[in-house]
Structure formats: structure tokens, C-alpha cells
Write a protein that holds these residues in place. Structure first.
Motif, mmCIF file in Angstrom:
data_model
loop_
_atom_site.group_PDB
_atom_site.id
_atom_site.type_symbol
_atom_site.label_atom_id
_atom_site.label_comp_id
_atom_site.label_asym_id
_atom_site.label_seq_id
_atom_site.Cartn_x
_atom_site.Cartn_y
_atom_site.Cartn_z
ATOM 1 N N ARG A 156 101.352 28.833 -29.418
ATOM 2 C CA ARG A 156 102.310 28.149 -28.542
ATOM 3 C C ARG A 156 101.457 27.419 -27.511
ATOM 4 N NH1 ARG A 156 107.551 29.100 -28.281
ATOM 5 N NH2 ARG A 156 107.283 31.064 -29.386
ATOM 6 N N ALA A 197 104.429 24.161 -30.878
ATOM 7 C CA ALA A 197 103.346 25.096 -31.159
ATOM 8 C C ALA A 197 102.411 24.402 -32.141
ATOM 9 C CB ALA A 197 103.880 26.391 -31.765
ATOM 10 N N GLY A 219 98.094 32.137 -37.825
ATOM 11 C CA GLY A 219 99.468 31.861 -37.425
ATOM 12 C C GLY A 219 99.581 30.613 -36.575
ATOM 13 N N LEU A 226 108.832 26.026 -32.560
ATOM 14 C CA LEU A 226 109.116 27.459 -32.515
ATOM 15 C C LEU A 226 110.242 27.720 -31.519
ATOM 16 C CD1 LEU A 226 105.580 29.132 -32.418
ATOM 17 C CD2 LEU A 226 107.068 28.770 -34.388
ATOM 18 N N ASP A 228 99.707 33.461 -29.018
ATOM 19 C CA ASP A 228 100.028 33.515 -30.443
ATOM 20 C C ASP A 228 101.416 34.117 -30.634
ATOM 21 O OD1 ASP A 228 99.759 36.274 -30.227
ATOM 22 O OD2 ASP A 228 97.915 36.378 -31.396
ATOM 23 N N SER A 229 101.823 34.303 -31.880
ATOM 24 C CA SER A 229 103.172 34.796 -32.164
ATOM 25 C C SER A 229 103.413 36.208 -31.649
ATOM 26 C CB SER A 229 103.449 34.727 -33.664
ATOM 27 O OG SER A 229 102.476 35.476 -34.363
ATOM 28 N N SER A 230 102.344 36.958 -31.349
ATOM 29 C CA SER A 230 102.480 38.310 -30.791
ATOM 30 C C SER A 230 102.487 38.302 -29.264
ATOM 31 C CB SER A 230 101.327 39.198 -31.267
ATOM 32 O OG SER A 230 101.295 39.259 -32.664
ATOM 33 N N GLN A 269 110.451 31.462 -26.286
ATOM 34 C CA GLN A 269 110.214 32.894 -26.126
ATOM 35 C C GLN A 269 111.067 33.486 -25.022
ATOM 36 O OE1 GLN A 269 105.941 33.169 -25.541
ATOM 37 N NE2 GLN A 269 105.810 34.316 -27.440
#
Length: 154
Positions: A91, A79, A88, A131, A109-111, A134
Motif C-alpha cells: 500500500r 497499492a 504481495g 485495494l 504490506d497486506s499484513s 484499510q
């Protein structure tokens, strides 16, 4: 024909100019197991003077991303962290450039929100981060490999 003398080496002017246009890199790591990234012939053989700033930044970023991914385990993906602000991490799912001076990154993004960063090469400041994956899959997503394949096609 003129000559140039550098550190006990005599070269023609043409050889000196050509050597100045060929990319050079150097790295030292505390961990001797960390290998420096390999530079594909397609990248190394094209003189820097024949590339836009955006293309040259894009190619080097690919090499760094691919080398970073080689150091990751199967539970992590690459990322990109942003400097300044609170954006932030992104990815990385894709990357490109727009001559003469823009580089763009595609990802989430992280969300999980679809994100694209377009950045002028004079503002380029990238921090690569590991990271956790997911999606629970056997293999992590390795964008660096796909990006490097694109470099060898050039």
C-alpha cells in the motif's frame, strides 16, 4: 546554422535537439472516459537530459499513480504489486528517489507490516492495484495527489 527535415517540417538543429529532450507520451484506452494523465509544466518543461534516470522514473511514476487514483472509488486506495516472488502488494504511503539510479517506495504490506522497497531503475517494474481501504474513514488516502504537489514545487 544547420537544419533538419522531418515529415515535411524544417527545423534548426537546436530545435530538433530540444524536441528530442522534451518528454512525449501517448495512451489509448478502450474506455473513452479514461483520460490520460496530465503532465505538469514543472515536469514537461525540464528537458529529460537534465534529469537523472531516478528522477525521471520517479516523476513519471507519480503521474501514473495520480491518474490511477482518479479512476478509483472512495472504497479503494492505490497499492503496488510486486512481480516475481510472493511479496504481495505494498500500500503506497510514500515514494522517493536517490540519484542517479534508485527509486524507493514506502508503505505497508497486506499484513500491515511497515515495508520499504528500494529498486534500481533498470529493474523497475510496477503494477498498480486497487485495494480496499484499510481504515474506515470518509475519504481514501490519495498519495498521488501529495506526490504531484511535490512535482509542482520543483
Amino acid at each position: 546554422m544547420s537544419t533538419v527535415v522531418e515529415a515535411d517540417q524544417i527545423r534548426t538543429t537546436a530545435e530538433a535537439v530540444e524536441a528530442a529532450a522534451i518528454p512525449r507520451r501517448h495512451e489509448v484506452h478502450a474506455d473513452p472516459e479514461v483520460a490520460p494523465c496530465e503532465v505538469p509544466d514543472a515536469v514537461a518543461q525540464t528537458p529529460v537530459t537534465e534529469k537523472s534516470q531516478a528522477q525521471w522514473a520517479y516523476e513519471r511514476l507519480i503521474l501514473y499513480i495520480q491518474n490511477f487514483e482518479k479512476q478509483l472509488d472512495n472504497e479503494h486506495e492505490v497499492a503496488m504489486g510486486f512481480t516475481g516472488g510472493h511479496a504481495g502488494a505494498l500500500r503506497i504511503e510514500g515514494m522517493g528517489y536517490f540519484d542517479p539510479d534508485l527509486v524507493t517506495f514506502y508503505g505497508t504490506d497486506s499484513s500491515g507490516v511497515k515495508t520499504q522497497l528500494v529498486q534500481h531503475i533498470s529493474q523497475l517494474n510496477v503494477m498498480l492495484r486497487a485495494l480496499p481501504k484499510q481504515i474506515e474513514t470518509a475519504e481514501p488516502n490519495r498519495i498521488g495527489f501529495r506526490l504531484a504537489q511535490d512535482l509542482t514545487k520543483a
